[in-house]
Design a protein around this motif. Structure first.
Motif, PDB file in Angstrom:
ATOM      1  N   ALA A 122      -1.958 -19.779   5.830  1.00 38.42           N
ATOM      2  CA  ALA A 122      -1.010 -19.767   4.707  1.00 38.42           C
ATOM      3  C   ALA A 122       0.083 -20.803   4.923  1.00 38.42           C
ATOM      4  O   ALA A 122       0.464 -21.105   6.051  1.00 38.42           O
ATOM      5  CB  ALA A 122      -0.390 -18.382   4.554  1.00 38.42           C
ATOM      6  N   VAL A 154       3.870 -21.022   3.820  1.00 39.98           N
ATOM      7  CA  VAL A 154       4.941 -20.212   3.235  1.00 39.98           C
ATOM      8  C   VAL A 154       6.118 -21.132   2.949  1.00 39.98           C
ATOM      9  O   VAL A 154       6.800 -21.575   3.866  1.00 39.98           O
ATOM     10  CB  VAL A 154       5.335 -19.055   4.176  1.00 39.98           C
ATOM     11  N   LEU A 211       9.338 -14.759   2.042  1.00 39.72           N
ATOM     12  CA  LEU A 211       8.261 -13.774   1.994  1.00 39.72           C
ATOM     13  C   LEU A 211       8.906 -12.401   2.177  1.00 39.72           C
ATOM     14  O   LEU A 211       9.418 -12.103   3.262  1.00 39.72           O
ATOM     15  CB  LEU A 211       7.237 -14.064   3.097  1.00 39.72           C
ATOM     16  N   GLN A 233       1.055 -12.772   2.523  1.00 43.49           N
ATOM     17  CA  GLN A 233       0.715 -13.975   1.761  1.00 43.49           C
ATOM     18  C   GLN A 233      -0.563 -14.544   2.347  1.00 43.49           C
ATOM     19  O   GLN A 233      -0.657 -14.802   3.545  1.00 43.49           O
ATOM     20  CB  GLN A 233       1.812 -15.031   1.816  1.00 43.49           C
ATOM     21  N   ARG A 267       0.085 -13.022  -3.021  1.00 39.55           N
ATOM     22  CA  ARG A 267       0.898 -12.074  -2.271  1.00 39.55           C
ATOM     23  C   ARG A 267       0.560 -10.657  -2.718  1.00 39.55           C
ATOM     24  O   ARG A 267       0.306 -10.416  -3.889  1.00 39.55           O
ATOM     25  CB  ARG A 267       2.382 -12.342  -2.486  1.00 39.55           C
TER      26      ARG A 267
END
Length: 179
Positions: free
Chosen positions: A154, A156, A160, A166, A172
């Motif tokens: 992932a 990000v 988050l 995620q 999500r």
């Protein structure tokens, strides 16, 4: 059009002098990252260079930390093989956090709108109980919430929330708190 020769380090503070930076790079590249360096010694080396490290922290080999003096790690965190903490700005890792193999925390970026490509850096926080899975990347300015999971691969780029997973494709969903 970018004017890369006009890029400067204006406004960026490395936090220590050139001698300390050079000494850290020498230690990091010869001892700290080596497979034969005991995990306890890695913790001691980071502390010697100004990192704030809690109790029971496990740091595997091949881990890179740009500036130890800009790193805080809570108790009983795991930092897996090949993790890269590119901390031009402070990185705070909570207690019981797992950073899996080859995860990256990157506090630095550039302003793509500026011709001189100036820095656009920001700190990162990974809160207690979070997991940044294998080859996940957390970008500048992001907070990974309590017990959140940045799934394998992932990227990000925004906060988050706690108890959220995620995935690699950016989706999500809620996750249950670990028992």
């Amino acid at each position: 059009m970018r004017d890369l020769p006009s890029f400067t380090l204006a406004g960026y503070d490395k936090g220590r002098g050139l001698l300390t930076q050079a000494l850290w790079f020498a230690v990091m590249n010869t001892v700290f990252m080596a497979w034969f360096c005991p995990a306890r010694l890695r913790v001691s080396l980071l502390r010697a260079f100004g990192a704030k490290i809690g109790e029971g922290v496990l740091i595997r080999h091949k881990v890179r930390v740009l500036w130890p003096w800009k790193l805080t790690v809570g108790d009983h965190a795991w930092i897996g093989e090949g993790v890269w903490v590119l901390n031009l700005e402070p990185v705070t890792i909570g207690s019981h956090v797992c950073l899996s193999q080859e995860a990256m925390l990157c506090t630095g970026s550039h302003d793509h709108r500026a011709a001189d490509f100036r820095y656009r850096n920001a700190p990162i926080t990974v809160e207690d109980g979070a997991w940044v899975a294998v080859r996940a990347t957390v970008l500048a300015g992001v907070t990974v919430g309590r017990c959140a999971v940045a799934g394998a691969g992932a990227v990000v780029h925004q906060d988050l929330p706690e108890l959220t997973l995620q995935t690699q494709d950016g989706r999500r969903r809620p996750v249950e708190e670990p028992k």
